[in-house]
Design an enzyme around this catalytic site. Structure first.
Site, PDB file in Angstrom:
ATOM      1  N   ARG A 273       0.864  -1.176   0.000  1.00 27.38           N
ATOM      2  CA  ARG A 273       0.000   0.000   0.000  1.00 27.38           C
ATOM      3  C   ARG A 273       0.904   1.230   0.000  1.00 27.38           C
ATOM      4  O   ARG A 273       1.970   1.233   0.628  1.00 27.38           O
ATOM      5  CB  ARG A 273      -0.889   0.029   1.252  1.00 27.38           C
ATOM      6  CG  ARG A 273      -2.054  -0.938   1.217  1.00 27.38           C
ATOM      7  CD  ARG A 273      -3.138  -0.504   0.220  1.00 27.38           C
ATOM      8  NE  ARG A 273      -4.275  -1.400   0.216  1.00 27.38           N
ATOM      9  CZ  ARG A 273      -4.445  -2.424  -0.618  1.00 27.38           C
ATOM     10  NH1 ARG A 273      -3.522  -2.720  -1.526  1.00 27.38           N
ATOM     11  NH2 ARG A 273      -5.539  -3.158  -0.563  1.00 27.38           N
ATOM     12  N   GLU A 302      -3.547   7.732  -3.741  1.00 26.11           N
ATOM     13  CA  GLU A 302      -4.058   7.316  -5.059  1.00 26.11           C
ATOM     14  C   GLU A 302      -5.351   8.044  -5.381  1.00 26.11           C
ATOM     15  O   GLU A 302      -6.153   8.269  -4.467  1.00 26.11           O
ATOM     16  CB  GLU A 302      -4.287   5.792  -5.060  1.00 26.11           C
ATOM     17  CG  GLU A 302      -2.974   5.056  -5.097  1.00 26.11           C
ATOM     18  CD  GLU A 302      -3.110   3.537  -5.130  1.00 26.11           C
ATOM     19  OE1 GLU A 302      -4.114   3.029  -5.642  1.00 26.11           O
ATOM     20  OE2 GLU A 302      -2.186   2.882  -4.633  1.00 26.11           O
ATOM     21  N   HIS A 320      -1.597   0.495  -9.766  1.00 25.61           N
ATOM     22  CA  HIS A 320      -2.203  -0.487  -8.841  1.00 25.61           C
ATOM     23  C   HIS A 320      -2.789  -1.684  -9.611  1.00 25.61           C
ATOM     24  O   HIS A 320      -3.986  -1.976  -9.504  1.00 25.61           O
ATOM     25  CB  HIS A 320      -3.279   0.199  -7.980  1.00 25.61           C
ATOM     26  CG  HIS A 320      -3.560  -0.512  -6.683  1.00 25.61           C
ATOM     27  ND1 HIS A 320      -3.918   0.123  -5.525  1.00 25.61           N
ATOM     28  CD2 HIS A 320      -3.542  -1.841  -6.374  1.00 25.61           C
ATOM     29  CE1 HIS A 320      -4.125  -0.760  -4.566  1.00 25.61           C
ATOM     30  NE2 HIS A 320      -3.892  -1.978  -5.055  1.00 25.61           N
TER      31      HIS A 320
HETATM   32  N1  LIG Z   1      -0.824  -3.849  -5.067  1.00 26.74           N
HETATM   33  C1  LIG Z   1      -1.825  -4.718  -5.090  1.00 26.74           C
HETATM   34  O1  LIG Z   1      -2.598  -4.807  -6.050  1.00 26.74           O
HETATM   35  C2  LIG Z   1      -2.002  -5.655  -3.967  1.00 26.74           C
HETATM   36  C3  LIG Z   1      -1.626  -5.289  -2.696  1.00 26.74           C
HETATM   37  N2  LIG Z   1      -1.790  -6.154  -1.649  1.00 26.74           N
HETATM   38  C4  LIG Z   1      -1.345  -5.732  -0.318  1.00 26.74           C
HETATM   39  O2  LIG Z   1      -0.463  -6.734   0.189  1.00 26.74           O
HETATM   40  C5  LIG Z   1      -0.750  -6.940   1.556  1.00 26.74           C
HETATM   41  C6  LIG Z   1      -0.267  -8.303   1.998  1.00 26.74           C
HETATM   42  O3  LIG Z   1      -1.090  -9.331   1.470  1.00 26.74           O
HETATM   43  P1  LIG Z   1      -0.877 -10.866   1.916  1.00 26.74           P
HETATM   44  O4  LIG Z   1       0.528 -11.267   1.696  1.00 26.74           O
HETATM   45  O5  LIG Z   1      -1.950 -11.648   1.304  1.00 26.74           O
HETATM   46  O6  LIG Z   1      -1.137 -10.718   3.484  1.00 26.74           O
HETATM   47  P2  LIG Z   1      -0.489 -11.554   4.677  1.00 26.74           P
HETATM   48  O7  LIG Z   1      -1.326 -11.221   5.865  1.00 26.74           O
HETATM   49  O8  LIG Z   1      -0.312 -12.969   4.294  1.00 26.74           O
HETATM   50  O9  LIG Z   1       0.973 -10.909   4.849  1.00 26.74           O
HETATM   51  C7  LIG Z   1       1.223  -9.709   5.479  1.00 26.74           C
HETATM   52  C8  LIG Z   1       2.461  -9.880   6.328  1.00 26.74           C
HETATM   53  O10 LIG Z   1       2.819  -8.608   6.882  1.00 26.74           O
HETATM   54  C9  LIG Z   1       3.375  -8.871   8.139  1.00 26.74           C
HETATM   55  N3  LIG Z   1       3.434  -7.645   8.944  1.00 26.74           N
HETATM   56  C10 LIG Z   1       2.433  -7.031   9.594  1.00 26.74           C
HETATM   57  N4  LIG Z   1       2.913  -5.947  10.249  1.00 26.74           N
HETATM   58  C11 LIG Z   1       4.238  -5.888   9.976  1.00 26.74           C
HETATM   59  C12 LIG Z   1       5.275  -5.020  10.363  1.00 26.74           C
HETATM   60  N5  LIG Z   1       5.041  -3.975  11.172  1.00 26.74           N
HETATM   61  N6  LIG Z   1       6.526  -5.254   9.907  1.00 26.74           N
HETATM   62  C13 LIG Z   1       6.764  -6.321   9.103  1.00 26.74           C
HETATM   63  N7  LIG Z   1       5.821  -7.185   8.703  1.00 26.74           N
HETATM   64  C14 LIG Z   1       4.572  -6.975   9.149  1.00 26.74           C
HETATM   65  C15 LIG Z   1       2.453  -9.934   8.726  1.00 26.74           C
HETATM   66  O11 LIG Z   1       3.032 -10.590   9.832  1.00 26.74           O
HETATM   67  C16 LIG Z   1       2.239 -10.822   7.535  1.00 26.74           C
HETATM   68  O12 LIG Z   1       3.168 -11.890   7.480  1.00 26.74           O
HETATM   69  C17 LIG Z   1      -2.265  -6.718   1.638  1.00 26.74           C
HETATM   70  O13 LIG Z   1      -2.666  -6.371   2.951  1.00 26.74           O
HETATM   71  C18 LIG Z   1      -2.505  -5.604   0.657  1.00 26.74           C
HETATM   72  O14 LIG Z   1      -2.453  -4.353   1.313  1.00 26.74           O
HETATM   73  C19 LIG Z   1      -2.334  -7.381  -1.838  1.00 26.74           C
HETATM   74  C20 LIG Z   1      -2.736  -7.790  -3.074  1.00 26.74           C
HETATM   75  C21 LIG Z   1      -2.617  -6.956  -4.250  1.00 26.74           C
HETATM   76  O1  LIG Z   2      -6.216  -7.094  -2.966  1.00 24.37           O
HETATM   77  C1  LIG Z   2      -5.679  -6.013  -2.689  1.00 24.37           C
HETATM   78  O2  LIG Z   2      -5.393  -5.697  -1.525  1.00 24.37           O
HETATM   79  C2  LIG Z   2      -5.380  -5.061  -3.764  1.00 24.37           C
HETATM   80  O3  LIG Z   2      -4.699  -4.110  -3.569  1.00 24.37           O
HETATM   81  C3  LIG Z   2      -5.916  -5.305  -5.111  1.00 24.37           C
HETATM   82  O4  LIG Z   2      -5.779  -6.586  -5.502  1.00 24.37           O
END
Ligand SMILES: NC(=O)C1=CN([C@@H]2O[C@H](COP(=O)(O)OP(=O)(O)OC[C@H]3O[C@@H](n4cnc5c(N)ncnc54)[C@H](O)[C@@H]3O)[C@@H](O)[C@H]2O)C=CC1
Ligand SMILES: O=C(O)C(=O)CO
Length: 386
Positions: A273, A302, A320
């Site tokens: 993000r 954004e 994004h």
């Molecule tokens: N650019 C895009 O289109 C997309 C962005 N995302 C973003 O990616 C993020 C992660 O997604 P997932 O991997 O599925 O989630 P996840 O929950 O599997 O991984 C997130 C990780 O961040 C870690 N974390 C939390 N606080 C932290 C900190 N202060 N320092 C270091 N690590 C910390 C957690 O322990 C966890 O392992 C989502 O929350 C979303 O915001 C996800 C999908 C698409």
């Molecule tokens: O899933 C999310 O968090 C996104 O940013 C878009 O896939």
């Protein structure tokens, strides 16, 4: 009073009224809803980002659930309106839900769904693409060609960074961070350093096994390290990719001081993000360190970029699109729809949000459960034992 918004209606006589604030890819999600007695209303308004007032108008007087988008501000006002309309379910079509005030949802007893897993590899692949594009200066080189500037091969033309043998740093080694780490370690034989609040045992086992494989084949084995602090990653890694959730612990995680700790020729990737990076500080850092490069999929405010970013050659910016593969976006729509449908029908919550594959099998009926509800515990919702 909010002006009426344009909608497309499916199955007008359906018993349950569900609203989707946007048209979403694929048709499976629509079919699953209408086959289950849902009257589905899809907002077809041209405007990209709907306001709270627009969504209140969509919710109306009777609404059982809403499928929404990460661009919308789901707080007190919307959950109160949904609850007043009899609604008990909302799902983001996204895994990240920093746009949702979960406490407000809890207050009104509304279940909040998200879409984990289906976008893990797609998002990691975009992070890997940005890494390669930045390391090999692909966007600059493409612009150079199109501008008609290429007049022959030169030893110094667009020299970039070799990944093999360098160190990739991952901040937030959850689903996506671990998938990205595996791609970079296995694909490019990079060493790994990661920082997360939790140990990523599966990732460590993977790199250990891959190192043994390389060694057995007479190649230099890759290494891994779990860093005790984030600064350790910033100082040691050649490539750093950010994959944490956005919350108050990760807001401006990468700031002026931390940028200064990174190698002068490092590459920073952000597919998490925007606010995880202090973008104004990043622009200044890029201006003063021309060999430092970034690949950004997300931005602090954004759809805007901070002044100066668009002019910098050492920044690659995309809008994004990290989860934007057809299969993934259709799957996200399905998971979001099933979260809302499941709650409306009184189904339990799926036992493991990291294993949502059964919901994505197009040749089978999905399980009678909500794939992923982030406030299931807070609302005391039952869990599927399947
Ligand atoms: N650019 C895009 O289109 C997309 C962005 N995302 C973003 O990616 C993020 C992660 O997604 P997932 O991997 O599925 O989630 P996840 O929950 O599997 O991984 C997130 C990780 O961040 C870690 N974390 C939390 N606080 C932290 C900190 N202060 N320092 C270091 N690590 C910390 C957690 O322990 C966890 O392992 C989502 O929350 C979303 O915001 C996800 C999908 C698409
Ligand atoms: O899933 C999310 O968090 C996104 O940013 C878009 O896939």
């Amino acid at each position: 009073m909010a002006k009426p918004v344009s909608i497309e209606v499916w199955n007008p006589s359906g018993k349950y009224r569900v609203v989707s604030t946007k048209p979403m890819p694929g048709t499976r999600w629509i079919n699953l809803l209408i086959q289950n007695d849902v009257r589905l209303e899809i907002c077809t308004e041209k405007k990209t980002i709907l306001s709270v007032e627009d969504i209140i108008a969509l919710i109306g007087d009777k609404c059982d659930g809403v499928i929404g988008q990460l661009t919308e501000d789901w707080g007190e006002e919307l959950f109160s309106a949904l609850s007043k309309a009899g609604g008990k379910a909302f799902s983001n079509m996204a895994v990240g839900y920093n746009n949702v005030d979960v406490d407000a949802a809890n207050k009104y007893g509304v279940a909040v769904g998200n879409t984990p897993g289906v976008l893990t590899e797609t998002t990691a692949e975009l992070a890997a693409s940005l890494t390669l594009a930045a390391a090999r200066r692909i966007v600059e080189a493409d612009e150079f060609m199109r501008a008609g500037l290429y007049d022959g091969w030169l030893p110094h033309l667009f020299v970039g960074n070799l990944l093999k043998g360098q160190t990739v740093g991952v901040i937030g080694a959850g689903r996506i961070g671990s998938a990205y780490a595996r791609m970079m370690v296995e694909g490019f034989k990079m060493n790994l350093i990661y920082y997360d609040l939790y140990q990523s045992t599966r990732l460590e086992k993977f790199v250990t096994a891959y190192a043994a494989f390389l060694k057995a084949n007479g190649e230099t084995p890759v290494t891994w390290k779990r860093a005790a602090t984030m600064d350790e990653v910033l100082q040691e890694a050649d490539i750093i990719s950010l994959h944490p959730v956005l919350d108050k612990t990760t807001y401006h995680l990468v700031n002026k001081e931390r940028l200064a700790k990174m190698k002068k020729e490092a590459i920073l990737i952000n597919c998490s993000r925007g606010p995880v990076i202090d973008e104004a500080a990043l622009v200044e850092h890029l201006k003063h360190n021309p060999m430092f490069r970034v690949g950004l999929d997300v931005f602090e405010e954004e759809p805007y970029m901070k002044p100066g970013l668009a002019e910098l050659k050492n920044a690659i910016v995309v809008p994004h699109i990290a989860s934007a593969s057809k299969w993934t976006r259709e799957g996200m729509a399905t998971l979001a729809a099933l979260n809302v449908l499941g709650k409306v029908k009184g189904y339990p919550v799926w036992f493991d949000a990291n294993r949502v594959e059964p919901f994505l099998n197009e040749n089978a009926r999905p399980p009678a459960a909500c794939p992923s509800i982030v406030n299931a515990k807070a609302l005391g919702l039952p869990t599927s034992k399947l």
